[in-house]
Design a protein around this motif. Structure first.
Motif, short mmCIF file in Angstrom:
data_model
loop_
_atom_site.label_atom_id
_atom_site.label_comp_id
_atom_site.label_asym_id
_atom_site.label_seq_id
_atom_site.Cartn_x
_atom_site.Cartn_y
_atom_site.Cartn_z
N ASN A 445 10.68 2.21 8.11
CA ASN A 445 9.86 3.14 7.33
C ASN A 445 8.56 2.47 6.87
OD1 ASN A 445 9.38 5.73 6.37
ND2 ASN A 445 10.22 5.30 4.34
N SER A 446 7.89 1.85 7.84
CA SER A 446 6.63 1.15 7.57
C SER A 446 5.62 1.47 8.65
CB SER A 446 6.84 -0.37 7.54
OG SER A 446 7.72 -0.78 6.55
N ASP A 447 4.37 1.25 8.31
CA ASP A 447 3.35 1.19 9.34
C ASP A 447 2.36 0.09 8.98
OD1 ASP A 447 1.62 2.29 7.42
OD2 ASP A 447 0.80 3.81 8.77
N GLU A 448 1.57 -0.31 9.97
CA GLU A 448 0.60 -1.39 9.78
C GLU A 448 -0.62 -1.15 10.63
OE1 GLU A 448 1.06 -6.16 9.95
OE2 GLU A 448 0.95 -5.18 11.91
N ILE A 449 -1.78 -1.33 10.02
CA ILE A 449 -3.05 -1.40 10.74
C ILE A 449 -3.49 -2.86 10.73
CG2 ILE A 449 -5.46 -0.69 10.79
CD1 ILE A 449 -4.58 1.90 9.38
N ARG A 468 -4.74 -6.80 7.33
CA ARG A 468 -3.58 -5.93 7.55
C ARG A 468 -3.45 -4.95 6.40
NH1 ARG A 468 1.43 -9.63 7.82
NH2 ARG A 468 0.19 -10.92 6.44
N LEU A 469 -3.25 -3.70 6.72
CA LEU A 469 -2.85 -2.69 5.76
C LEU A 469 -1.41 -2.30 6.09
CD1 LEU A 469 -3.15 -0.55 3.55
CD2 LEU A 469 -4.19 0.97 5.27
N ILE A 470 -0.49 -2.63 5.21
CA ILE A 470 0.93 -2.36 5.42
C ILE A 470 1.39 -1.36 4.37
CG2 ILE A 470 3.26 -3.33 5.45
CD1 ILE A 470 2.03 -6.00 6.26
N ARG A 471 2.02 -0.30 4.84
CA ARG A 471 2.59 0.71 3.93
C ARG A 471 4.07 0.85 4.23
NH1 ARG A 471 -1.70 5.45 5.18
NH2 ARG A 471 -0.92 4.98 7.27
N ASP A 514 5.18 0.96 -1.20
CA ASP A 514 4.27 -0.13 -1.53
C ASP A 514 3.14 -0.15 -0.51
OD1 ASP A 514 5.41 -2.63 0.47
OD2 ASP A 514 6.89 -1.16 -0.16
N HIS A 515 1.93 -0.24 -0.99
CA HIS A 515 0.72 -0.30 -0.17
C HIS A 515 0.14 -1.69 -0.31
CE1 HIS A 515 0.24 4.23 0.26
NE2 HIS A 515 1.19 4.10 -0.65
N ASN A 516 -0.02 -2.40 0.82
CA ASN A 516 -0.42 -3.81 0.80
C ASN A 516 -1.69 -4.02 1.60
OD1 ASN A 516 2.37 -5.02 -0.28
ND2 ASN A 516 2.84 -3.52 1.30
N HIS A 517 -2.71 -4.53 0.93
CA HIS A 517 -3.95 -4.95 1.60
C HIS A 517 -3.92 -6.48 1.69
CE1 HIS A 517 -5.95 -0.99 1.39
NE2 HIS A 517 -5.26 -0.85 0.26
N ILE A 518 -3.98 -7.01 2.91
CA ILE A 518 -3.82 -8.45 3.11
C ILE A 518 -4.92 -8.95 4.03
CG2 ILE A 518 -2.27 -10.28 3.88
CD1 ILE A 518 0.04 -8.24 3.56
N ALA A 519 -5.68 -9.94 3.57
CA ALA A 519 -6.72 -10.57 4.39
C ALA A 519 -6.46 -12.07 4.42
CB ALA A 519 -8.10 -10.29 3.82
N THR A 520 -6.56 -12.65 5.62
CA THR A 520 -6.27 -14.08 5.79
C THR A 520 -7.36 -14.73 6.63
OG1 THR A 520 -3.88 -13.72 5.67
CG2 THR A 520 -4.62 -15.78 6.65
N TYR A 542 -3.20 -7.60 -2.12
CA TYR A 542 -3.14 -6.71 -3.27
C TYR A 542 -2.14 -5.60 -2.95
CZ TYR A 542 -4.39 -3.18 -6.73
OH TYR A 542 -4.35 -2.26 -7.74
N THR A 543 -1.17 -5.40 -3.84
CA THR A 543 -0.10 -4.43 -3.63
C THR A 543 -0.06 -3.45 -4.79
OG1 THR A 543 1.24 -6.05 -2.43
CG2 THR A 543 2.38 -4.11 -3.28
N TYR A 544 -0.03 -2.17 -4.46
CA TYR A 544 0.22 -1.16 -5.48
C TYR A 544 1.30 -0.21 -4.99
CZ TYR A 544 -2.64 2.17 -2.78
OH TYR A 544 -3.14 2.99 -1.80
N TRP A 545 1.91 0.55 -5.92
CA TRP A 545 3.11 1.35 -5.64
C TRP A 545 2.87 2.81 -5.94
CZ3 TRP A 545 7.52 -1.36 -3.96
CH2 TRP A 545 7.41 -2.76 -4.05
N GLU A 546 3.52 3.67 -5.17
CA GLU A 546 3.49 5.11 -5.41
C GLU A 546 4.93 5.64 -5.36
OE1 GLU A 546 0.90 7.18 -2.78
OE2 GLU A 546 -0.92 6.43 -3.73
N PRO A 547 5.50 6.03 -6.50
CA PRO A 547 6.87 6.54 -6.49
C PRO A 547 7.00 7.96 -5.95
CG PRO A 547 6.00 6.53 -8.71
CD PRO A 547 4.96 5.88 -7.84
#
Length: 571
Positions: A445-449, A468-471, A514-520, A542-547
């Protein structure tokens, strides 16, 4: 004038020191920068399509580098210098104390070589938001390797690690993988732990490989414990490079110039959770699992690659049905019993030199399609998709840009615990090993750009930049098997209840997300004329949540600024 100086230097670098390399049948680590060179060689049309099954053997890599060097007019002078240095690294005699090894040839007229040596690596990571939670993993690896005959090589490694583990605080989400193979121990109490104490503790690593190449290298056989990558994208839907190493028997056969067959049978476990001791196992699971994977690759045209594959995870047993190289497990299971976790999939790649490649990968765990418009709504459609493009960046030496999208539906890779006649407790048959994913590192139950830039601009230097944008969504208060949309490795679909018991899938809205913005940004450089490689990295997440309307509790936002340094010696 510049060309007259550079070209002779390139030719000097390109001259092999020895006619053949020792341990030529052993694998080349899947993290080696040489794979970036080979991939760019394909994208630029210097060599034809390559197998998506990694690692390659050392002799395969040397042969491909030779073909690239013969086609070096397709590369810039800067790329030729990188290629020449890499070719020298793989063809020179790397025995001797300067390379951390000591070699013995028992008889001067014999092909047998025995080589003992050592290498080391240490990685330190620090999250600036919580500097007290620094992470350390380091390993000192003595090894023994050699050739019994020119077509058979062997390798054995017993290494010691020193680690202080912070798997969450010092890593971006979905980015952590263990680098050790057992419990950690200390002279202080507690004697045993998982390495998460306030001070470094000791563990060990075990690796091995016995590899043979036969019939003019058209057949490769190996028994190895190592990391592998089987897939066309950046990360695989069937067996990913981030998966923990396991012992496996592999067969790779070049059936024709345009057809390659691959077979892998491996031993999986989870030493952290496996029940042990007298009377253990009541109400628990066994993690003693067998893994079988078959893949058939077809290259009908120079620009087209097609692959089909099948996977099986079940209890460890001597099941000959899964050892037949061209008998896909998802179909062969019907010959025995519906006991195991099976899947099938396919890859498609179209390469247009010198521009790039478009690729698509599909993995199907279960499909209960009634109508096509229900593919992403009905929960019994359990599958994963990956697609993207990879192309060579003009003007930058050996530089590629990958843009990729990955979608993993709920329940994918999960599987209900299975009862087997020869086991007194159920066996976990999820698509995991050592508590980590075998395939792509994302949970169900995830996706990633993913956007990723990788470059080898000068010899000995590798640099990369990625975003990466991971949801990811789950219903944490629901138990495995409950009629809810689940997004975790043990969150299986219960086939014993009516399908209508489950709600429809509604990605981004059917649970706590959980929505994750990740830069490396990372780079590593091997210091010339030394055995030392130094790597630096910086990761922002940076991670934020949406219930949503799930009823799950919201969670606070999380930001991480992670700095890393890595030092390798003789590696």
């Amino acid at each position: 004038m510049k060309s007259r100086i550079v070209l002779p230097l390139l030719l000097m670098l390109a001259i092999p020191v020895t006619e053949s390399t020792a341990q030529a049948n052993l694998s080349v680590d899947i993290q080696d920068p040489v794979y970036q060179i080979l991939d760019l060689g394909v994208l630029k049309g210097a060599i034809g399509q390559l197998s998506a099954v990694r690692p390659f053997s050392r002799s395969q890599v040397v042969g491909l580098l030779e073909r690239l060097w013969e086609a070096r007019d397709r590369f810039s002078l800067a790329e030729q210098s990188v290629l020449a240095e890499t070719r020298r690294r793989f063809t020179e005699d790397r025995s001797g104390l300067a390379h951390g090894t000591f070699s013995v040839r028992p008889r001067e007229d014999d092909d047998q070589i025995v080589q003992a040596g050592v290498d080391a690596r240490s990685r330190f990571r620090l999250n600036a938001e919580s500097p007290e939670d620094w992470h350390l993993d380091s390993v000192f690896r003595p090894f023994l390797r050699g050739d019994l005959v020119p077509w058979f090589s062997y390798l054995g490694i017993l290494g010691l690690t020193l680690d202080r583990v912070r798997s969450e605080e010092a890593f971006a989400p979905y980015d952590f993988s263990k680098q050790w193979d057992a419990l950690h121990f200390s002279i202080r109490a507690p004697r045993f732990s998982h390495g998460e104490l306030d001070y470094p503790t000791i563990s060990y690593v075990l690796e091995t490989e016995m590899a043979a190449q036969l019939l003019r290298d058209s057949v490769r056989l190996s028994l190895a414990r190592q990391r592998r990558e089987w897939g066309i994208g950046d990360g695989s839907l069937t067996l990913g490079g981030s998966a923990r190493p396991f012992v496996g028997i592999e067969t790779h056969v070049q059936l024709t110039p345009w057809l390659i067959g691959h077979q892998l049978v491996g031993s999986l476990a989870n030493w952290e959770d496996e029940p042990s001791g007298i009377g253990a196992g009541s109400g628990t699971l066994s993690y003693q699992k067998l893994f079988a994977l078959q893949r058939l690759e077809i290259f009908p045209f120079p620009w087209l690659s097609i692959a089909t594959y099948g996977s099986v995870i079940g209890a460890k047993r001597f099941e000959m049905t899964y050892m037949a190289p061209l008998l896909f497990g998802a179909l062969a299971q019907n010959l025995i019993a519906d006991l195991d976790n099976v899947g099938m999939g396919a890859d498609l790649g179209v390469t247009i030199p010198p521009y790039g490649r478009v690729f698509l990968s599909v993995f199907a765990d279960e499909l209960g399609i009634a109508r096509l418009n229900e593919l992403f709504t009905r929960p019994r459609n359990i599958f994963a998709l990956q697609g993207g493009l990879k192309f060579a960046v003009p003007g930058l030496p050996f530089t590629s840009l990958t843009a990729q999208y990955t979608k993993i539906e709920p329940f994918t890779y999960a599987h209900y615990p299975t009862d087997y006649p020869d086991y007194r407790i159920p066996v976990d048959t999820a698509y995991t090993h050592d508590g980590e994913n075998l395939a792509y590192p994302l949970w169900p139950n995830s996706d990633e750009i993913l956007v990723k830039l990788v470059s080898l601009p000068v010899p000995n230097l590798r640099a990369s930049l990625e975003y990466r944008l991971i949801r990811h969504g789950d219903n944490p208060s629901a138990n495995p098997g409950d009629p809810a949309i689940l997004g975790r490795p043990d969150g299986y679909y219960d086939y014993s209840v009516p399908d209508d018991s489950y709600p429809d899938k509604d990605f981004l809205h059917d649970g706590l997300y959980d929505h994750n913005h990740i830069a490396t940004l990372s780079g590593e450089y091997t210091i010339p004329h030394t055995p030392v490689t130094v790597g630096l990295s910086y990761t922002f997440s940076y991670t934020y949540w949406e219930p949503n309307a799930s009823g799950e509790l919201d969670r606070p936002d999380t930001m991480r600024n992670i700095f890393g340094i890595e030092v390798k010696v003789f590696r």
